[in-house]
Design a protein around this motif. Structure first.
Motif, PDB file in Angstrom:
ATOM      1  N   GLY A 229      10.339  10.450  28.672  1.00  0.00           N
ATOM      2  CA  GLY A 229      11.103  11.338  29.520  1.00  0.00           C
ATOM      3  C   GLY A 229      12.183  10.601  30.283  1.00  0.00           C
ATOM      4  O   GLY A 229      12.445   9.419  30.056  1.00  0.00           O
ATOM      5  N   ARG A 230      12.789  11.324  31.202  1.00  0.00           N
ATOM      6  CA  ARG A 230      13.889  10.789  32.008  1.00  0.00           C
ATOM      7  C   ARG A 230      13.324  10.160  33.274  1.00  0.00           C
ATOM      8  O   ARG A 230      12.380  10.678  33.877  1.00  0.00           O
ATOM      9  CB  ARG A 230      14.859  11.932  32.333  1.00  0.00           C
ATOM     10  N   TYR A 231      13.910   9.011  33.656  1.00  0.00           N
ATOM     11  CA  TYR A 231      13.438   8.302  34.863  1.00  0.00           C
ATOM     12  C   TYR A 231      14.654   7.830  35.662  1.00  0.00           C
ATOM     13  O   TYR A 231      14.974   6.660  35.745  1.00  0.00           O
ATOM     14  CB  TYR A 231      12.506   7.137  34.487  1.00  0.00           C
TER      15      TYR A 231
ATOM     16  N   THR B 265      10.655  15.735  30.436  1.00  0.00           N
ATOM     17  CA  THR B 265       9.452  14.981  30.082  1.00  0.00           C
ATOM     18  C   THR B 265       8.878  15.614  28.822  1.00  0.00           C
ATOM     19  O   THR B 265       8.981  16.825  28.612  1.00  0.00           O
ATOM     20  CB  THR B 265       8.415  14.987  31.235  1.00  0.00           C
TER      21      THR B 265
ATOM     22  N   ASP C 126      18.831  12.777  26.114  1.00  0.00           N
ATOM     23  CA  ASP C 126      17.426  13.177  26.072  1.00  0.00           C
ATOM     24  C   ASP C 126      17.111  13.787  24.708  1.00  0.00           C
ATOM     25  O   ASP C 126      16.097  13.479  24.080  1.00  0.00           O
ATOM     26  CB  ASP C 126      17.128  14.215  27.168  1.00  0.00           C
TER      27      ASP C 126
ATOM     28  N   ARG D 126       3.582  13.647  32.788  1.00  0.00           N
ATOM     29  CA  ARG D 126       3.306  12.320  32.260  1.00  0.00           C
ATOM     30  C   ARG D 126       2.612  11.481  33.330  1.00  0.00           C
ATOM     31  O   ARG D 126       2.797  11.709  34.526  1.00  0.00           O
ATOM     32  CB  ARG D 126       4.605  11.637  31.811  1.00  0.00           C
TER      33      ARG D 126
ATOM     34  N   TRP E 166      11.271   6.655  25.544  1.00  0.00           N
ATOM     35  CA  TRP E 166       9.934   7.017  25.068  1.00  0.00           C
ATOM     36  C   TRP E 166       9.228   5.806  24.495  1.00  0.00           C
ATOM     37  O   TRP E 166       9.846   4.779  24.218  1.00  0.00           O
ATOM     38  CB  TRP E 166       9.942   8.154  24.060  1.00  0.00           C
TER      39      TRP E 166
ATOM     40  N   VAL F 217      16.609   7.366  30.264  1.00  0.00           N
ATOM     41  CA  VAL F 217      15.614   8.157  29.548  1.00  0.00           C
ATOM     42  C   VAL F 217      15.041   7.293  28.429  1.00  0.00           C
ATOM     43  O   VAL F 217      15.716   6.404  27.908  1.00  0.00           O
ATOM     44  CB  VAL F 217      16.240   9.462  28.988  1.00  0.00           C
TER      45      VAL F 217
ATOM     46  N   TYR G 173       8.917   9.415  36.276  1.00  0.00           N
ATOM     47  CA  TYR G 173       9.595  10.460  35.497  1.00  0.00           C
ATOM     48  C   TYR G 173      10.268  11.515  36.368  1.00  0.00           C
ATOM     49  O   TYR G 173       9.742  11.930  37.401  1.00  0.00           O
ATOM     50  CB  TYR G 173       8.613  11.143  34.539  1.00  0.00           C
TER      51      TYR G 173
END
Length: 419
Positions: A284-286, A266, A142, A257, A303, A301, A262
């Motif tokens: 962000g992280r998903y 984020t 991240d 977001r 962007w 993760v 997410y």
């Protein structure tokens, strides 16, 4: 005047402004390529269900903004409104996660489409560069992506952007917060559509930009107060890593977001010189998206940074990119034999990597020199009959105005040394 115009809410990229867009794309991609991210390109349209499942059926993107259509064969497709779901779908389809080297690190660049009210910085067709790291749950990953985006923006000369950071928790702690937020929202004077959204995904209400809604959200419970110990520790490590890298950020406990997938980390990149449309990128992280679209558990993760928004941010700061001239050498032949000889020299120059152009269309000397000047070339080659007979070509320095005669056989090497 053409009968046709670009569709409403879209734009054409044309020279010389298009060079700025290309430079922005390159600057964003450069640190990714240096960090193990490989390029991926996906189709401009996908199955509607991919976005409905991944992005979220309650989001404005899916309910209002997607360009969806049915093919002659009955397939329901949509122009891609964002990149993450498509990239993850492609990675799963190609079994990249089974190659034994996780995370799978990918970057992409392309056009995306959303049907919304056109305004400055918000178009129905827009360009993004994105990055995804698939298959690893690691705060350092991240942090890496946030640092790389910061590096890209600073390499362009941007200084007045801000990084907003938050944690959205995970499947352990978010349900408790979700229930508390729903209880709070049910007590507000909200319209029917917003209340319906609060029941499906209450976090999306926090992202509502309408002033009438935002005023009522004062005092809403904050997710940071509900984070489990694991999410708190994870988020603190992300913060420590980016701080140690010298990246300045702001904690924003209200940052949500606009996509359902997410979890945990984020972040958003904003530029205050852009007015109401201040976001220039985010991500962000998903961790649960792979399972949402039928894949295995693959914490990930990523962007996406808007090329259009970044160009506007550069303009807002008055940053002028140092763009190389599209043409370094412009060739002006005088007569038919000179055309053949000089055209061959232009081809030679291009083979050794020198950007060269030619006075096409049989222009006279005056018109050809105007064209040379407009091209931005540093040097102009002028060749006439007498020059051919003497085995020379006139090389004019367009900055100093100085003109020198150089042997035809030596001119390529001479320009290589000068440039």
């Amino acid at each position: 005047m053409s009968t046709f115009k670009a569709p409403k809410g879209t734009y054409d990229l044309i020279p010389p402004q298009s060079a700025q867009y290309l430079a922005v794309r390159e600057a964003i991609a450069a640190p990714l390529r240096d960090s193990g991210y490989g390029y991926i390109e996906t189709p401009g349209f996908e199955n509607v269900e991919l976005f409905a499942r991944g992005v979220g059926e309650s989001t404005d993107i899916v309910t209002k903004e997607m360009y969806a259509f049915e093919t002659k064969g009955g397939d329901r497709l949509a122009l891609r409104p964002e990149g993450t779901a498509s990239v993850l779908r492609a990675a799963l389809e190609a079994n990249l996660h089974k190659a034994g080297n996780l995370p799978v690190k990918l970057w992409y660049s392309g056009s995306y489409y959303r049907y919304e009210r056109p305004q400055k910085g918000r178009y129905r067709h827009f360009s993004q560069v994105g990055a995804e790291a698939i298959g690893a749950e690691d705060p350092a990953l991240d942090a890496e992506l946030i640092i790389l985006a910061d590096q890209a923006y600073r390499s362009l000369g941007l200084r007045e952007f801000r990084i907003l950071l938050n944690s959205l928790g995970d499947k352990e702690c978010r349900p408790v917060y979700r229930a508390a937020l729903q209880d709070f929202l049910r007590g507000l004077d909200l319209d029917e559509d917003t209340l319906r959204r609060a029941e499906i995904n209450p976090l999306r209400v926090l992202d509502n930009k309408r002033e009438a809604v935002q005023k009522q959200l004062t005092g809403a419970p904050l997710l940071r107060d509900y984070l489990c110990d694991a999410c708190k520790a994870y988020h603190e490590e992300v913060r420590e890593l980016i701080t140690a890298a010298g990246v300045v950020f702001e904690d924003d406990p209200r940052l949500v977001r606009g996509l359902d997938y997410y979890t945990r980390t984020t972040f958003e990149f904003v530029h205050d010189g852009l007015g109401s449309q201040s976001a220039v990128g985010g991500g962000g992280r998903y961790d649960g998206l792979s399972e949402m679209i039928g894949g295995p558990a693959l914490p990930s993760v990523g962007w996406a940074l808007g090329v259009d928004r970044t160009v506007l941010a550069l303009e807002a700061e008055g940053v002028e990119l140092d763009l190389p001239s599209a043409t370094s050498v412009f060739a002006v032949p005088l007569g038919e034999e000179a055309r053949r000889v000089l055209f061959a020299k232009v081809t030679e120059l291009r083979k050794v990597g020198i950007a060269a152009d030619f006075a096409f269309g049989g222009k006279g000397l005056k018109a050809a020199m105007k064209a040379a000047n407009r091209s931005g070339a540093r040097y102009t080659l002028v060749l006439g009959e007498r020059d051919i007979a003497e085995g020379l070509v006139q090389v004019k320095d367009m900055e100093s105005g100085e003109q020198t005669a150089v042997g035809l056989n030596e001119v390529v090497a001479e320009l290589e040394s000068r440039l």
